[in-house]
Design a protein around this motif. Structure first.
Motif, PDB file in Angstrom:
ATOM      1  N   ARG A   1       0.822  -1.212   0.000  1.00  0.00           N
ATOM      2  CA  ARG A   1       0.000   0.000   0.000  1.00  0.00           C
ATOM      3  C   ARG A   1       0.853   1.258   0.000  1.00  0.00           C
ATOM      4  NH1 ARG A   1      -2.733  -1.344   5.379  1.00  0.00           N
ATOM      5  NH2 ARG A   1      -0.595  -2.022   5.639  1.00  0.00           N
ATOM      6  N   SER A   2       1.868   1.282   0.869  1.00  0.00           N
ATOM      7  CA  SER A   2       2.704   2.481   0.917  1.00  0.00           C
ATOM      8  C   SER A   2       3.394   2.696  -0.420  1.00  0.00           C
ATOM      9  CB  SER A   2       3.765   2.344   2.003  1.00  0.00           C
ATOM     10  OG  SER A   2       3.144   2.228   3.252  1.00  0.00           O
ATOM     11  N   GLU A   3       3.886   1.619  -0.997  1.00  0.00           N
ATOM     12  CA  GLU A   3       4.574   1.757  -2.268  1.00  0.00           C
ATOM     13  C   GLU A   3       3.636   2.325  -3.330  1.00  0.00           C
ATOM     14  OE1 GLU A   3       5.345  -0.481  -0.128  1.00  0.00           O
ATOM     15  OE2 GLU A   3       7.495  -0.126  -0.017  1.00  0.00           O
TER      16      GLU A   3
ATOM     17  N   PRO B   1       3.303  10.741   5.088  1.00  0.00           N
ATOM     18  CA  PRO B   1       3.949   9.433   5.078  1.00  0.00           C
ATOM     19  C   PRO B   1       3.780   8.686   6.387  1.00  0.00           C
ATOM     20  CG  PRO B   1       5.581  11.148   5.302  1.00  0.00           C
ATOM     21  CD  PRO B   1       4.270  11.840   5.130  1.00  0.00           C
ATOM     22  N   GLU B   2       4.056   7.394   6.283  1.00  0.00           N
ATOM     23  CA  GLU B   2       3.897   6.505   7.415  1.00  0.00           C
ATOM     24  C   GLU B   2       4.995   6.720   8.442  1.00  0.00           C
ATOM     25  OE1 GLU B   2       3.982   2.527   6.048  1.00  0.00           O
ATOM     26  OE2 GLU B   2       3.719   1.653   8.021  1.00  0.00           O
ATOM     27  N   GLU B   3       6.244   6.835   7.942  1.00  0.00           N
ATOM     28  CA  GLU B   3       7.357   6.995   8.870  1.00  0.00           C
ATOM     29  C   GLU B   3       7.596   8.483   9.086  1.00  0.00           C
ATOM     30  OE1 GLU B   3      10.735   4.160   8.374  1.00  0.00           O
ATOM     31  OE2 GLU B   3       9.661   3.709   6.541  1.00  0.00           O
TER      32      GLU B   3
ATOM     33  N   LEU C   1      -3.244   9.714   3.457  1.00  0.00           N
ATOM     34  CA  LEU C   1      -2.744   9.589   4.824  1.00  0.00           C
ATOM     35  C   LEU C   1      -2.308   8.143   5.026  1.00  0.00           C
ATOM     36  CD1 LEU C   1      -5.779  11.487   6.276  1.00  0.00           C
ATOM     37  CD2 LEU C   1      -3.447  12.307   6.535  1.00  0.00           C
ATOM     38  N   ASP C   2      -1.009   7.933   5.206  1.00  0.00           N
ATOM     39  CA  ASP C   2      -0.483   6.578   5.352  1.00  0.00           C
ATOM     40  C   ASP C   2      -0.345   6.272   6.840  1.00  0.00           C
ATOM     41  OD1 ASP C   2       0.659   4.128   5.006  1.00  0.00           O
ATOM     42  OD2 ASP C   2       2.225   4.805   3.618  1.00  0.00           O
ATOM     43  N   GLU C   3      -1.143   5.381   7.343  1.00  0.00           N
ATOM     44  CA  GLU C   3      -1.165   5.019   8.767  1.00  0.00           C
ATOM     45  C   GLU C   3      -1.147   6.280   9.638  1.00  0.00           C
ATOM     46  OE1 GLU C   3      -1.515   1.939   9.571  1.00  0.00           O
ATOM     47  OE2 GLU C   3      -0.522   0.651   8.102  1.00  0.00           O
TER      48      GLU C   3
HETATM   49 MG   LIG Z   1       2.984   1.248   4.726  1.00  0.00          MG
END
Ligand SMILES: [Mg+2]
Ligand SMILES: Nc1ncnc2c1ncn2[C@@H]1O[C@H](COP(=O)(O)OP(=O)(O)OP(=O)(O)O)[C@@H](O)[C@H]1O
Ligand SMILES: Nc1ncnc2c1ncn2[C@@H]1O[C@H](COP(=O)(O)OP(=O)(O)OP(=O)(O)O)[C@@H](O)[C@H]1O
Ligand SMILES: [Mg+2]
Lengths: 307, 505, 348, 339
Positions: free
Chosen positions: B302-304, B344-346, B429-431
């Motif tokens: 998903r993130s990719e 991003p997630e991170e 919105l990633d996580e």
């Molecule tokens: Mg991810």
């Protein structure tokens, strides 16, 4: 107020220039009222010498005697010095004509070139055979002048054959490797001529390590103190050098005479250089001292104690 | 064994921390807190972001030295001068941050610092690999000890971290948010391991922001607020509401405040988006005012995929239409210009520049709005930053302090604010609530609803089922880089989603 | 436009800044350097009667002006998290190209153009390897350091290029008073072209770094290249441009130095890369990227110039001077760290 | 082989062999055992220095002062030997190791206790140590005749066709290989540089590890100080000028990351040998001396490019078929960064 003479050398930490300084100090003592400022850059670069020259100009020294890292690059700074009333001469390694009043060659360049060829020929049977030159950096003025002279006078030595010129950059490891390269790729080379101490030393060591003592000889220009080991090992039979003490002595003397206006240093003038007698300024404003002196196993130890 | 039995058997704590305090320049992270861990029992440590949970873990594992207080193991006061000392005393931890070595082998990651040695004092590689293999088998980890860590997936890394924690003769096992990066399936696996540890009589400290997990695995709890102990006890006797009240100091009612908003026309149309190795043939439409959930197991791609929409990676096939116009996005700058932004997630790696001031982070992506002919105008930057800081109710000492001094939830607000300043049409919105406490989570959810209400289209990646179910108008599920299906809110239930995500019929 | 949060409570006020401008100035690196500069200036004027002479001071600026021009560009590069060890080699190559052109009879404007272009080309080559192929800059530029100077050596061999047009000498030897429009204020006749270039470039780079979007990008990239990329900042392009700029400034330094020396050999400017980097680091630029300022580097350049000139006046050998510079570097870097540590130990 | 040498080292070994083969077509005898022994012997000092540099690079630091340390220590032991010829050689070698380690410890102390970035600290000591060599000697040389025969000749004593100097390098390689792969300190180097936070959590004292890495690098530099002076039979301030960058280049060519945590002893040795082969070949293959510098520059860039191509991230390979092709690669066992 004492007369201040800046003795600028190519780099500090070099035995040859230390000895020259000794001579200059001797001259200062003899003349009285003279301070020698012995100075030079960390690395053998023109940029470094210019900083040193600027510092001397700022101190309002009376004269500068320089052994230049680059004949052209230091000239503008020296011209500025001249504009501010400082007498500028070069010695050992020269400066272009417009950057100095006169240049004091340790010996005439022809003589040095000839001497190097003669040393090579003396090491070869009948004076015939191949030899190679191991120089310092490819920018060093005096090295290049001498190599040019050697090439010019080569026809005087029929049978003597210059195979190649390599550069050791006055670095022990690079000179050693270049000498090693010569030994392996030029089996016919019987003599390596290095007109620089680091070069002769490294080449002698390489010859010794290759076990080729007696087959390949190393000769050139070096200080007795530094060369004694090579002579004892047999890698070097003879080498030559002029007396750096006398050179420094004369440079200081000439600078003093110029400051005192005893001479204008123009071509044709004769300058009193104390115990060295008189030196005549030739065309191009160049003066030369005596022949290089040849050292061998018999006399090297005696001189090694002095310089 | 029932909870009551367990407690009856283990009434004396295995490890106790009393009156522990710890200050950092400007922050009193822990102020005389107490906690007790019992053998064969899981104690959950609960608290808002920045409550001091991880700090306590670091003190217990010898990484930080406390300013005051004492640690008592089996009745003996102990002092851990280094991480190694704690390990020697049988205390081991899975830390919140990644604490593994990408370039080293799995076996070495497990045994670094306490590798088996031979008689000459040299590391015994053979013995180490053998022991690592045995350890990995015991936790059903499909990982070879010889593999290099960087070749593992996130879930596999996690198993290595667990193996590492188990590689020492531990009496106390600490897990600091071990499930934050895990999806449903791996969480189940982890819980099985925890159950086994319990049976072996180990004391376990479990930190999580997810209440369902806490109630599922833990018997006891302790709550911290602002570095102080607020309460502790048995979970069986305490309701979630009570715990939330202890934790936040008030009750939080709207965790998933999804309002119904009018869904408008299609804004973004993705057709056949593919990447050579990461995802294949993703197609969907996103409408105005819609929240599209993107669910899948961790590592589903998903993130990719989202990052390729944002121009970080480049698709090998497929097309993108924004408001009916075909567009091509080659870089994040293109995406921002088109009105697509990505949270991003991170967060600390990709979202904020920790060392730079808050206001500069706010304006980073939209410097054009606060500059004239490329020259910065600081007053305008502050004005812009203040506008979004107030809208997001940011908590900070000043707008010129580095973002690194903020809590995780507030850092997330800065990232969102940065993108709102770009006036986007689509926000990805990633996580968005990963590792964020319940209070801040509610705020993020409320804000998401509000953005949708204002006509923004939201693509929300989440691995948390309740969040996906609570917030999405529709949900797209990905499995191993491919689309597993797309469902409307009305058709949704947890089982459907899990089945689609895992591929189990 | 109402928000949930706003409905619950009015937004909290967050001040722009915490400390007062005076407070910030007092604790800054630039202040420390300025104090060091003043101390050295005073020590120099006490130690040597020749120090406070305008012409001498004017000569002394040559000790740092050219290196500082490289250091300005290097500062940007280091802040962005990269480094360029090939700058001195670029000088050698650019100077060689100018020498060859001068031999071919080109005039001053063409020579300057050639010098700058070669600098740009070398910078582009470095930039390509780092930004396009993603190689670590420290390694790439160790390689290009040999490559660029090596090409100069191939071209020059044991020869030197000289014979530059006389008008070319002005960049490295000229005074501004050579211009009719330069104001004839007493005392200002000592201002050299290089000094003016130094000031102009300091201002240009200062504005670029501290007052433009591009400058902000540099800090963002140096602190967190990922976050910068995820904010839409063209990371690789910015790095490429910074290598170009560094190449260009090396070209500028090549013009000045060649003009000052009046000749070119392949050993020109040997070792300058470390001096330029030392200058930047002394100026407070974090070698790890992300922080630093142009005013700091300007002060560091002046400090280094003052130290070398002051010690030169006392005829301290160059190698002893470099001990001083090395110590200065370590002490100036260590001092704030140590002070901060002591301060944090004693509760405020 | 594949377990001992990783792919990268194998590649580098092949490149080295190809180079030697190519050179020997132009210079017959270049590939003869004697010549190869010669090259190895000549590269010994670089190998030893590169191994020290590697220890430091592994911890995410860099030591720019190795050559200056070599110069100071070489000068110190040469002066000691000339002033006190009666001091036995083992004691002098111990002194070289000790002085070198001391200078390395100064670097390490600044990095560990004061927190100065390594590149800055060693940029400072680079000039300071060489300056100290000047102060110590007053700029004078120590010449061959001032040194004792044992001092000069021991490293060049041939044993089985290779001088002791070469054997020293082999011994150092063996010791370092054991230290890096099989001791706690060695693995701490990888851990401290690979992920400092994780290292801290694993009980590795990152600062102290760095300190000892610098000390190791210093001790090896000190040893090389003696080896250098005896090999070239002269000590002066400028010896080994600029050699620090050669050591970094050797490491980088050998695949040691300047960002820490990655690299193997085999890589560093092969990287140094690569430079050694080129340095030794250029003088014998009729290439103009003026071309040498450009060629070595180009070669470094190419080596780095080749290295980087292997490092290119392969992505996560989420799609099944893509993952399958990767799993083949992953299945080959990798023994950490040991090797
Ligand atoms: Mg991810
Ligand atoms: N090394 C440090 N230096 C300064 N402040 C710190 C440091 N570590 C933690 N803090 C501060 O101490 C407080 C407690 O942090 P801690 O990491 O323990 O919180 P937490 O409860 O684990 O939060 P989360 O749920 O977000 O993980 C926070 O205000 C944090 O900013
Ligand atoms: N094997 C891996 N190697 C390196 N990075 C990884 C790896 N697996 C995940 N990541 C990164 O870690 C982060 C968390 O990934 P995670 O798998 O939890 O996210 P996800 O959204 O569920 O997965 P995906 O992005 O594949 O759908 C992502 O940014 C991802 O790029
Ligand atoms: Mg935490």
């Amino acid at each position: 107020e004492n007369i201040k003479i800046g003795l600028v050398v190519k780099s500090l930490g070099n035995g040859f220039f230390e000895a020259a300084n000794k001579g200059a100090q001797e001259a200062a003592k003899e003349l009285g009222g003279v301070d020698i400022i012995y100075t030079g850059p960390t690395t053998t670069t023109a940029e470094g010498q210019i900083e040193v020259i600027n510092a001397l100009i700022a101190q309002k020294v009376d004269a500068i005697a320089i052994s230049a890292n680059d004949p052209d690059a230091v000239a503008p700074a020296l011209k500025k010095a001249a504009q501010r009333g400082i007498k500028v001469i070069s010695w050992d390694s020269g400066v272009n004509k417009d950057g100095r009043i006169l240049h004091l060659n340790p010996s005439s360049n022809e003589l040095i070139g000839n001497m190097c060829l003669k040393l090579a020929a003396d090491h070869l049977p009948d004076g015939k055979g191949d030899f190679a030159i191991l120089s310092a950096t490819s920018t060093s003025t005096n090295q290049n002048t001498w190599i040019a002279e050697m090439k010019k006078q080569l026809p005087k030595y029929p049978g003597l054959n210059l195979v190649t010129t390599v550069y050791g950059d006055d670095l022990a490891d690079k000179s050693y490797r270049e000498a090693q390269g010569l030994l392996s790729s030029r089996p016919n080379v019987k003599v390596i001529v290095a007109p620089t101490t680091v070069g002769v030393l490294a080449a002698s060591q390489a010859v010794k390590d290759a076990g080729k003592i007696g087959q390949v000889y190393v000769t050139g220009l070096g200080l007795p103190s530094e060369m004694a080991g090579a002579v004892h090992s047999g890698a070097t039979k003879q080498f030559a050098i002029w007396n750096p003490i006398d050179l420094g002595y004369s440079a200081a003397q000439i600078a003093y005479r110029l400051v005192k206006k005893e001479t204008d240093g123009k071509p044709g003038s004769e300058i009193n250089v104390g115990r060295m007698g008189k030196i005549k300024v030739g065309e191009n404003g160049e003066a030369a001292m005596a022949d290089p002196f040849v050292y061998d196993a018999k006399n090297v130890d005696e001189f090694a104690k002095i310089f | 064994m029932s909870v009551a039995q367990a407690i009856a058997q283990n009434s004396t704590p295995l490890l106790e921390m009393r009156g522990i305090s710890k200050s950092f320049p400007g922050v009193k992270a822990l102020d005389s807190v107490d906690i007790a861990l019992y053998p064969g029992t899981v104690t959950a440590l609960i608290g808002e972001n920045g409550a001091g949970k991880s700090t306590l873990v670091k003190i217990l594992t010898g990484i930080y030295q406390p300013d005051g207080g004492e640690i008592i193991v089996e009745g003996e006061p102990v002092h851990f001068a280094s991480a190694e000392a704690a390990i020697r005393n049988g205390i081991t931890a899975i830390h919140q941050e990644t604490v593994l070595f990408d370039e080293l082998s799995v076996a070495e990651n497990i045994f670094l610092g306490h590798a088996p040695r031979n008689r000459l004092g040299l590391i015994n590689w053979g013995g180490m690999n053998a022991r690592a293999a045995a350890l990995l088998t015991s936790i059903d980890a499909p990982v070879s000890p010889y593999m290099r860590l960087k070749d593992l997936s996130i879930a596999q890394r996690h198993l290595v971290a667990i193996a590492r924690a188990l590689s020492v003769e531990a009496r106390v096992v600490i897990m600091d948010e071990p499930t934050a990066a895990l999806s449903y399936k791996e969480v189940e696996d982890l819980f099985r391991i925890i159950e086994r540890l319990k049976r072996q009589g180990k004391a376990i400290l479990f930190i999580s922001h997810k209440f369902d997990e806490v109630y599922q695995i833990a018997e006891r709890f302790a709550v911290f607020r602002d570095g102080r102990s607020i309460g502790a006890g048995l979970l069986a006797q305490t309701s979630q509401d009570e715990i939330v009240r202890m934790m936040v100091g008030r009750s939080v009612d709207h965790v998933f405040p999804k309002f119904d908003v009018a869904i408008g026309n299609t804004v973004l149309k993705v057709s056949g988006y593919s990447h050579p190795t990461e995802f294949n043939d993703i197609s969907f439409e996103l409408r105005r005012g819609e929240i599209l959930g993107l669910y899948g197991l961790v590592g589903a791609g998903r993130s990719e995929f989202c990052q390729s929409l944002f121009g970080i990676t480049h698709p090998s096939a497929g097309s993108l239409e924004l408001e009916g116009r075909l567009i091509e996005i080659r870089s994040p700058a293109d995406a921002v210009a088109a009105g697509i932004v990505y949270v991003p997630e991170e967060r600390s790696r990709h979202g904020v520049v920790l060392q730079m001031p808050i206001f500069q982070n706010f304006t980073m992506a939209t410097l054009g709005r606060t500059t004239r002919a490329g020259f910065l105008r600081e007053a305008e930057e502050f004005a812009l930053a203040r506008r979004y800081a107030e809208r997001l109710d940011l908590r900070a000492a000043a707008l010129s302090v580095p973002v690194g001094t903020l809590s995780g939830g507030n850092q997330q607000k800065v990232v969102i604010g940065k993108w709102l300043a770009a006036r986007p049409k689509v926000i990805i919105l990633d996580e968005p609530t990963k590792g964020i406490d319940i209070g801040s989570k509610a705020a993020v959810h409320a804000f998401m609803s509000e953005l949708a209400g204002e006509g923004l289209s939201v693509l929300m990646v989440s691995s948390e089922l309740p969040e996906v179910l609570g917030m999405s108008d529709r949900v797209l599920v990905m499995r191993e880089g491919r689309m597993a299906g797309i469902w409307k809110r009305e058709e949704l239930d947890a089982e459907t989603l899990v089945r689609a995500a895992t591929g189990n019929p | 436009m109402s928000t949930l949060a706003a409905e619950k409570r009015p937004p909290r006020h967050i001040p722009d800044k915490l400390s007062t401008p005076a407070g910030r100035l007092l604790g800054s690196w630039e202040t420390l350097l300025a104090a060091v500069a003043i101390a050295i200036f005073t020590a120099n004027s006490l130690a040597s009667p020749h120090f406070l002479d305008p012409w001498n001071l004017s000569d002394a600026t040559y000790n740092f002006t050219e290196k500082a021009m490289i250091a300005f560009a290097m500062t940007l590069l280091i802040i962005s998290g990269e480094i360029d060890l090939s700058v001195a080699a670029i000088i050698a190559l650019a100077s060689t190209a100018m020498g060859a052109a001068a031999q071919a009879g080109f005039q001053t404007p063409a020579l300057v153009g050639i010098g700058l272009s070669v600098g740009l080309l070398c910078g582009a080559f470095n930039g390509l390897l780092v930004a396009r192929f993603g190689l670590p800059s420290i390694v790439v530029t160790i390689g290009t350091m040999s490559l660029f100077r090596g090409i100069a050596q191939i071209v020059l061999g044991d020869q030197a290029y000289g014979g530059y047009p006389s008008s070319f000498a002005w960049f490295g030897q000229g005074y501004m008073s050579d211009f009719p429009w330069w104001p004839t204020i007493p005392g200002f006749e000592v201002v050299t072209f290089e000094m003016v270039a130094f000031v102009v470039f300091a201002l240009l780079f200062g504005i670029l770094l501290h007052r433009t979007t591009f400058g902000r990008w540099i800090y963002a990239i140096g602190n967190n290249a990922f976050a910068a990329q995820f904010s839409g900042i063209p990371v690789q392009r910015t790095k490429f441009i910074l290598f170009l700029l560094t190449g260009l400034m090396s070209g500028v330094a090549a013009v000045c130095l060649t003009s000052r020396l009046g000749s070119t050999r392949h050993t020109i400017a040997v070792g300058w890369e470390l001096e330029a980097i030392t200058m930047a680091v002394l100026g407070g630029v974090s070698i790890l990227g992300g922080s630093g300022s142009i005013p700091g580097v300007v002060l560091a350049a002046i400090v280094m110039g003052l130290v070398t000139f002051g010690l030169g006046l006392l005829n301290v050998p160059g190698i002893i001077m470099s001990i001083f510079i090395g110590l200065l570097l370590i002490v100036v870097i260590a001092l704030p760290i140590v002070v901060r540590r002591i301060r944090s130990r004693t509760p405020a | 082989m594949s377990r001992i040498l990783k792919y990268r080292e194998l590649l580098l070994l092949v490149i080295n062999l190809v180079l030697i083969a190519a050179f020997s077509t132009r210079a017959p005898g270049f590939a003869s055992p004697k010549s190869l022994a010669n090259i190895f012997n000549d590269t010994s000092i670089l190998i030893i220095l590169a191994l020290g540099q590697m220890a430091v690079l592994l911890t995410r630091s860099i030591d720019l002062s190795v050559a200056a340390n070599l110069s100071f220590t070489g000068m110190a032991v040469a002066m000691l030997n000339s002033a006190h010829p009666e001091v036995p050689l083992p004691l002098l070698i111990a002194a070289a190791l000790g002085i070198g380690a001391g200078l390395g410890a100064i670097n390490g102390f600044m990095v560990w206790k004061i927190g100065i970035p390594a590149i800055v600290a060693t940029l400072g000591t680079l000039t300071i140590y060489r300056g100290m060599a000047f102060v110590l000697s007053g700029g004078a040389w120590v010449n061959q005749t001032q040194m004792t025969q044992a001092f000069l000749n021991t490293p060049r004593m041939p044993v089985l066709g290779l001088p002791l100097l070469g054997w020293t390098a082999i011994l150092v390689i063996a010791i370092i290989a054991i230290v890096f792969t099989r001791t706690i300190f060695g693995r701490s180097l990888y851990a401290a540089g690979g992920n400092p936070t994780a290292a801290l959590y694993a009980g590795v004292d990152v600062g102290r590890t760095k300190f000892f890495a610098f000390m190791l690098s210093g001790a090896l530099s000190g040893l090389c100080g003696y080896l250098w002076v005896s090999r070239y039979a002269v000590a002066y301030v400028d010896i080994a000028a600029g050699f620090e960058l050669d050591t970094v280049a050797a490491c980088v060519i050998g695949g040691i990351s300047t960002l820490g945590g990655i690299g193997s002893v085999g890589g560093a040795v092969l990287g140094a040998l690569f430079l050694g082969v080129i340095k030794n070949a250029l003088p014998v293959i009729e290439i103009s001396p003026f071309w040498q510098m450009a060629i070595s520059g180009l070669v470094i860039i190419i080596a780095v490019l080749l290295n980087a191509r292997q490092d290119r991230r392969k992505g996560r390979l989420i799609l099944r078929d893509a993952a399958k092709s990767r799993s083949v690669r992953v299945a080959t066992p990798v023994e950490g960064a040991a090797a």
